[in-house]
Structure formats: structure tokens, C-alpha cells
Design an enzyme around this catalytic site. Sequence first.
Site, mmCIF file in Angstrom:
data_model
loop_
_atom_site.group_PDB
_atom_site.id
_atom_site.type_symbol
_atom_site.label_atom_id
_atom_site.label_comp_id
_atom_site.label_asym_id
_atom_site.label_seq_id
_atom_site.Cartn_x
_atom_site.Cartn_y
_atom_site.Cartn_z
ATOM 1 C CG ASP A 1 -22.156 -18.002 7.345
ATOM 2 O OD1 ASP A 1 -21.837 -19.154 7.683
ATOM 3 O OD2 ASP A 1 -22.145 -17.616 6.161
ATOM 4 C CB ILE A 2 -21.254 -21.753 11.809
ATOM 5 C CG1 ILE A 2 -20.383 -22.308 12.938
ATOM 6 C CG2 ILE A 2 -21.360 -22.739 10.660
ATOM 7 C CD1 ILE A 2 -20.976 -23.525 13.633
ATOM 8 C CG ASN B 1 -25.323 -35.700 3.523
ATOM 9 O OD1 ASN B 1 -24.384 -36.460 3.269
ATOM 10 N ND2 ASN B 1 -25.601 -34.664 2.767
ATOM 11 C CG ASP C 1 -23.006 -30.536 4.513
ATOM 12 O OD1 ASP C 1 -21.779 -30.384 4.663
ATOM 13 O OD2 ASP C 1 -23.527 -31.587 4.084
ATOM 14 C CB SER D 1 -31.301 -32.383 13.684
ATOM 15 O OG SER D 1 -30.557 -33.536 13.389
ATOM 16 C CB THR D 2 -33.151 -27.146 14.115
ATOM 17 O OG1 THR D 2 -32.087 -26.242 13.791
ATOM 18 C CG2 THR D 2 -32.886 -27.776 15.460
ATOM 19 N N GLY D 3 -32.852 -27.789 10.626
ATOM 20 C CA GLY D 3 -33.175 -27.219 9.319
ATOM 21 C C GLY D 3 -33.835 -28.282 8.455
ATOM 22 C CB ALA D 4 -32.534 -30.109 5.519
ATOM 23 C CE1 TYR D 5 -31.100 -34.713 6.674
ATOM 24 C CE2 TYR D 5 -29.655 -35.172 8.521
ATOM 25 C CZ TYR D 5 -29.941 -35.274 7.181
ATOM 26 O OH TYR D 5 -29.080 -35.956 6.349
HETATM 27 N N1 AR6 Z 1 -24.312 -20.953 9.791
HETATM 28 C C1 AR6 Z 1 -25.011 -21.326 10.894
HETATM 29 N N2 AR6 Z 1 -26.186 -21.962 10.841
HETATM 30 C C2 AR6 Z 1 -26.706 -22.199 9.611
HETATM 31 C C3 AR6 Z 1 -26.058 -21.843 8.407
HETATM 32 C C4 AR6 Z 1 -24.809 -21.180 8.539
HETATM 33 N N3 AR6 Z 1 -24.110 -20.813 7.480
HETATM 34 N N4 AR6 Z 1 -26.846 -22.237 7.365
HETATM 35 C C5 AR6 Z 1 -27.944 -22.788 7.886
HETATM 36 N N5 AR6 Z 1 -27.876 -22.764 9.242
HETATM 37 P P1 AR6 Z 1 -29.407 -27.552 8.137
HETATM 38 P P2 AR6 Z 1 -29.835 -30.219 9.304
HETATM 39 C C6 AR6 Z 1 -28.823 -23.276 10.251
HETATM 40 O O1 AR6 Z 1 -30.524 -27.735 7.188
HETATM 41 O O2 AR6 Z 1 -31.195 -29.856 9.713
HETATM 42 C C7 AR6 Z 1 -27.858 -30.570 4.504
HETATM 43 O O3 AR6 Z 1 -28.281 -30.683 3.178
HETATM 44 C C8 AR6 Z 1 -30.244 -23.544 9.827
HETATM 45 O O4 AR6 Z 1 -30.999 -22.347 9.816
HETATM 46 O O5 AR6 Z 1 -28.173 -26.907 7.638
HETATM 47 O O6 AR6 Z 1 -28.956 -30.933 10.297
HETATM 48 C C9 AR6 Z 1 -26.991 -31.741 4.919
HETATM 49 O O7 AR6 Z 1 -26.173 -32.201 3.854
HETATM 50 C C10 AR6 Z 1 -30.687 -24.497 10.930
HETATM 51 O O8 AR6 Z 1 -31.048 -23.763 12.089
HETATM 52 O O9 AR6 Z 1 -28.946 -28.960 8.805
HETATM 53 C C11 AR6 Z 1 -27.992 -32.752 5.339
HETATM 54 O O10 AR6 Z 1 -28.515 -33.460 4.237
HETATM 55 C C12 AR6 Z 1 -29.429 -25.297 11.241
HETATM 56 O O11 AR6 Z 1 -28.349 -24.543 10.656
HETATM 57 C C13 AR6 Z 1 -29.082 -31.934 5.973
HETATM 58 O O12 AR6 Z 1 -29.004 -30.653 5.356
HETATM 59 C C14 AR6 Z 1 -29.402 -26.692 10.643
HETATM 60 O O13 AR6 Z 1 -29.982 -26.707 9.355
HETATM 61 C C15 AR6 Z 1 -28.874 -31.759 7.446
HETATM 62 O O14 AR6 Z 1 -29.966 -31.103 7.989
#
Ligand code: AR6
Length: 183
Positions: free
Chosen positions: A22-23, A36, A46, A129-133
Amino acid sequence: MMDVEVIEKHEIKNRIKIIKGDISELKIDAIVNAANNTLLGGSGVDGAIHKKAGEELLKECQELNGCKTGEAKITKGYNLPSDYIIHTVGPIWEGGNHKEEELLEECYMNSLNLALEHGLKKLAFPSISTGAYGYPVEEASHIALTTVINILEIYGEDLIEKVFFVCFNDEVYNTYKIALEKI
Ligand code: AR6
């Protein structure tokens, strides 16, 4: 016998570390947030960062006037163990023909440039970008690593000492490991 180019690449790779976790729990000069355009918080990484950093972070973010995709802005870390947070906004995956690659590269470049400007030598990236995006992690990990390696070739260890890639689960972690081996 290894030639000079191979040795140099090996040295640069030694300044990169792929870890799982967890970063928001990391204690380092700066962690990067996958934010975002509003910079006012969200889910995923985030959400974890805002929750742990506290209300003071939200207040500072409200003064920043948002952030364009591919750009980056810096705040203090408040209640986080890390000193600073570099907020960058990754592209939303739309199939790959909407400048996603270019914008993702910009996220890494602009974040590293901000770190450099502020004299921050050790920083950590999530998998932007690899999660919600929805950016496919195989492509995104390759872009993340090659972009950072190219920048580390320009900026020596005295400027950017170490870059961590913090992977949240095994799948992302293994994908980054394989991507780094291939470079
Ligand atoms: N530590 C490290 N990595 C994490 C953590 C953590 N605590 N939590 C999730 N990840 P995402 P995005 C990973 O969705 O795709 C937000 O709502 C996750 O598993 O966090 O850039 C923003 O406000 C994935 O591999 O970010 C934007 O609206 C990676 O972090 C949107 O999501 C990115 O997933 C941005 O989407």
C-alpha cells in the site's frame, strides 16, 4: 564480457525497485498519487492517500485548480509517512488510439521533473491508470518502466536516487517484474 551499454543499463535498473503493498504506508521523499482532474479525491489509491493524509490535504488540493491529464502537481504529505505527494492524472483507457500512451508517459515524466525541482531523490509510483481508468497493465507497466529508465539515464543517482513501483496485488507485481526483465 558485458559491454558498456549493458553495464549502464544494469546500473540504472538497480535504481528501480518493484515492491508489493500500500503506497500510502510508505515512508519516502514523495509518493505519486493516481488522481483525477479535480484533485479532490476519489477511490483506489487516491482514496487511500486522501483518507490517510487527512483534511489538510483536501484543503491544499482545493487551492490547486485541478490538474490536466498527463500533468502533475505537488502537495505536502500531511499525516502520511511520506513528505510530499505528487498528484498526476493518468489517461482513461479508450482502446489505445486516444493518445493514452503519450499521456501516460507524460505522467511519469512530469512527476519525475517535479521531484527533481523539489530536490526529492526517492519516490514511489503506483500503477497509474490501471485501476478505475482501465489501462491494460501489461502495456502500462512497460510504458512506466521504459519512461522512468530513460529519465534515469539522463538524471544521475545524485539527482534521482531510487524509484519504487508499488504494486497493490500479485497480478500487477508479477506483470511489472516480467516487464522489467524484458527491458
Ligand atoms: N497503494 C498502491 N496501489 C494501489 C492502492 C494503494 N493503496 N490502491 C489501489 N492501488 P486506481 P487509476 C492500485 O483505480 O486507474 C480514482 O477514483 C490499483 O490496484 O487507484 O489511475 C481517482 O480519483 C491499480 O493497480 O487509479 C480517479 O478518478 C492502481 O493502483 C481514478 O480512480 C491504479 O488504480 C484513477 O484511476
